[in-house]
Design a protein around this motif. Structure first.
Motif, short mmCIF file in Angstrom:
data_model
loop_
_atom_site.label_atom_id
_atom_site.label_comp_id
_atom_site.label_asym_id
_atom_site.label_seq_id
_atom_site.Cartn_x
_atom_site.Cartn_y
_atom_site.Cartn_z
N GLU A 1 4.28 5.73 5.90
CA GLU A 1 4.35 5.29 4.51
C GLU A 1 5.57 5.86 3.78
O GLU A 1 6.20 5.18 2.96
N GLY B 1 2.23 2.12 -3.35
CA GLY B 1 1.29 2.70 -4.30
C GLY B 1 0.34 1.71 -4.95
O GLY B 1 -0.46 2.09 -5.81
N PHE B 2 0.39 0.44 -4.55
CA PHE B 2 -0.56 -0.53 -5.09
C PHE B 2 -1.90 -0.35 -4.38
O PHE B 2 -1.94 -0.21 -3.15
N ASP B 3 -2.98 -0.38 -5.15
CA ASP B 3 -4.30 -0.18 -4.53
C ASP B 3 -5.04 -1.50 -4.41
O ASP B 3 -4.52 -2.57 -4.77
N ASN B 4 -6.29 -1.42 -3.91
CA ASN B 4 -7.04 -2.65 -3.62
C ASN B 4 -7.58 -3.36 -4.86
O ASN B 4 -8.24 -4.39 -4.74
N SER B 5 -7.28 -2.83 -6.04
CA SER B 5 -7.68 -3.54 -7.26
C SER B 5 -6.58 -4.50 -7.73
O SER B 5 -6.80 -5.27 -8.68
N THR B 6 -5.44 -4.49 -7.05
CA THR B 6 -4.30 -5.34 -7.44
C THR B 6 -4.65 -6.81 -7.24
O THR B 6 -5.11 -7.21 -6.15
N LEU C 1 -6.90 -4.99 2.98
CA LEU C 1 -6.15 -4.08 2.11
C LEU C 1 -6.19 -4.53 0.65
O LEU C 1 -6.29 -3.71 -0.26
N PHE C 2 -6.10 -5.86 0.44
CA PHE C 2 -6.05 -6.41 -0.92
C PHE C 2 -7.02 -7.59 -1.02
O PHE C 2 -6.65 -8.74 -0.80
N ARG D 1 0.84 -1.20 0.00
CA ARG D 1 0.00 0.00 0.00
C ARG D 1 0.88 1.25 0.00
O ARG D 1 0.60 2.23 -0.73
#
Length: 553
Positions: free
Chosen positions: A439, A323-328, A350-351, A320
């Protein structure tokens, strides 16, 4: 008459004015230099570090890392004679451990056979005590492809053949040896080699980490790569299942694979118990007592130096922050996670798009073919083919180490390797309530890691994790040793083998003819007309070989 004192005073006043002017000039110059230096540092970010990236470009990570002109190449670059038809004996090995520990052992076995001029018996895979799997080499790997790919390197048989002696058929019994860990080349050429010559065959068991990794011979290291990345091909059914899973995952775009090493054996090995319940701690401690040597381990000390596997939540927080979002979409390669759902829940929050081979394809065929070592093989292939791979505990993990090396060789495919030691204090501060700048601190650490490009191998990094530069080359290198071999290198090796074969056949035929000639001509060699005639008929045989035949027939 002037007084000397007054004269000296006038001199000081004049010199003082000049000195002041000089000092001012120096000050102006220094100020100018400082100003220019400051302006340059602002422009380039040199002194303040402002030019260093503070954000990670996620879109770039979905592509392969920069190759910098390098490409994989494990073909020989110097004289590499084909294996002789007659060897010093047979080499048997028993590869213990899990699938990937066995894989490294197979590479070492091939190299050992080459070093010893031995015929390798198809390696035995230990009926793994963890997986309870006795698939064997033939159940996991394509045997025909393995033997064919290594035809220029060593002789391989599936079993030690029987011999006939005094009219009776007899089996060769291999002499059993327990090789030392990380044995040197000289151990194989002396002690093991002598035993092979005495007994005709040796059996090395166990054979995990029994040949030194760092060898000062690039051709030997390239042979390891030929075995690992070319000869060791999984059976067609494993490849088919793996490709089916990858196709389904990629149908919805990019996907990442994560080796989530939060399992009982690794947690017990690491000695990281304190985050578990008293009952869970008893289980881990018992497992450690049975499987590992006694050692005093203090959890908070181990945690502070990055010796504990990352928790699933920590993995999610790293991604997170990057920069990876929950659509990964994430494929999890893991056994049974210790501690159950309570550790996975924060990660899943988160994912949410988490998959494994069972969730991607729940068909009976897949379930039946992904048990034990087969399941590990399928996970290996899916992780190899994924767009991004992230190991969470790559130090002692053979699965992660081999994959990192394979993906490097496969075209510098992106890997995310968290620096656990650098991340530990950041996570510890977060647990104490210090969340400001969390972060940003994670990103600073991750920006210093390598994302899969060529980089120097530094101990304790394994050769199987990073085979650069030995197994890579450049078309226009600065160092001649890095130059790519010619495109026809396989044709050259094939030609050498054919010439060797033809030469041996010719020598064999010539031996018969010489034996027919020598009883009738007692000469000193080449003065015999008939001998000359026979030699002329076989121009492929060198004079040196003719002399040897004449001497020993």
């Amino acid at each position: 008459m002037r007084r000397p004192g007054l004269h000296r005073q006038h001199g000081k006043q004049g010199g003082g004015a000049k000195g002041l002017l000089a000092q001012l000039s120096v000050a102006v110059i220094v100020l100018l230099i400082c100003t220019l230096s400051f302006l340059f540092s602002v422009t380039t970010g040199g002194s303040s570090g402002s030019n260093e990236p503070t954000e990670i470009n996620v879109e770039e990570l979905w592509e392969n890392a920069k190759a910098s002109g390098w490409k994989p190449s494990s073909a020989p670059r110097s004289d590499w004679p084909p294996p002789p038809k007659e060897t010093n004996g047979y080499l048997r090995v028993r590869c213990n451990g899990g699938l990937n520990q066995q894989r490294s052992a197979i590479c070492n076995a091939v190299l050992a056979a080459r070093i010893m001029n031995a015929t390798l018996v198809l390696p035995e895979l230990d009926a793994n005590s963890f997986w309870h799997d006795d698939s064997g080499f033939q159940g996991i790997y394509d045997v025909e492809h393995f033997i064919w790919t290594l035809r220029y390197d060593i002789q391989i048989v599936e079993s030690i053949p029987e011999i006939r002696k005094n009219g009776k058929t007899k089996k060769i019994k291999a002499y059993q040896i327990r090789p030392p860990r990380d044995a040197s080349i000289s151990w194989y050429t002396t002690f093991a080699g002598e035993k092979m010559k005495q007994h005709g065959a040796i059996y090395l068991t166990p054979f995990s980490h029994r040949l030194a990794e760092e060898i000062d011979n690039p051709e030997y290291q390239r042979l390891r790569c030929r075995v690992n990345y070319h000869a060791l091909r999984f059976k067609p059914n494993i490849i088919k299942l793996s490709e089916s899973i990858v196709d389904k995952l990629r149908a919805q775009g990019h996907f990442m694979s994560i080796h989530l090493r939060f399992e009982m054996d690794m947690l017990a090995f690491a000695g990281c118990f304190d985050i578990f319940t008293p009952e869970e701690q008893k289980i881990l401690k018992k497992y450690r007592e049975v499987n590992f040597a006694p050692k005093k381990l203090v959890y908070h000390e181990r945690r502070a130096i990055g010796k504990c596997p990352l928790t699933p939540e920590e993995v999610g927080l790293i991604l997170r922050a990057m920069g990876f979002d929950n659509s990964t979409r994430i494929y999890l390669a893991a056994g049974d996670l210790f501690g159950g759902k309570r550790f996975m829940k924060p990660f899943q929050a988160l994912f949410p798009r988490l998959e494994n081979h069972s969730s991607v394809d729940s068909s009976e065929e897949l379930v039946a073919n992904t048990q034990g070592l087969l399941g590990s093989a399928v996970d290996y292939m899916v992780c190899l083919l994924s767009d991004i791979f992230m190991p969470t505990y790559d130090g002692p993990s053979n699965f992660a180490n081999n994959l990192l090396g394979h993906r490097l060789y496969y075209g510098f495919r992106t890997t995310i390797r968290p620096d656990r030691k650098a991340l530990a204090p950041i996570f510890i501060d977060r647990e104490k309530g210090k969340t400001a700048g969390f972060e940003e601190a994670i990103r600073r650490v991750m920006l210093k890691t390598n994302f899969g490009g060529p980089h120097k191998r530094v101990p304790p990094e394994s050769f199987y994790t990073n085979s650069w530069p030995e197994c890579f080359c450049q078309t226009d290198p600065q160092n001649p040793a890095d130059k790519c071999p010619p495109d026809n290198v396989l044709e050259t090796l094939e030609s050498k083998m054919e010439n060797e074969k033809l030469e041996k056949e010719t020598v064999s035929q010539y031996r018969v003819e010489v034996s027919q000639v020598l009883p009738f001509y007692h000469t000193d060699g080449f003065d015999c007309p008939k001998f000359k005639m026979v030699g002329a008929q076989h121009s492929n045989v060198s004079q040196f070989q003719i002399v040897l035949l004449y001497s020993y027939s």
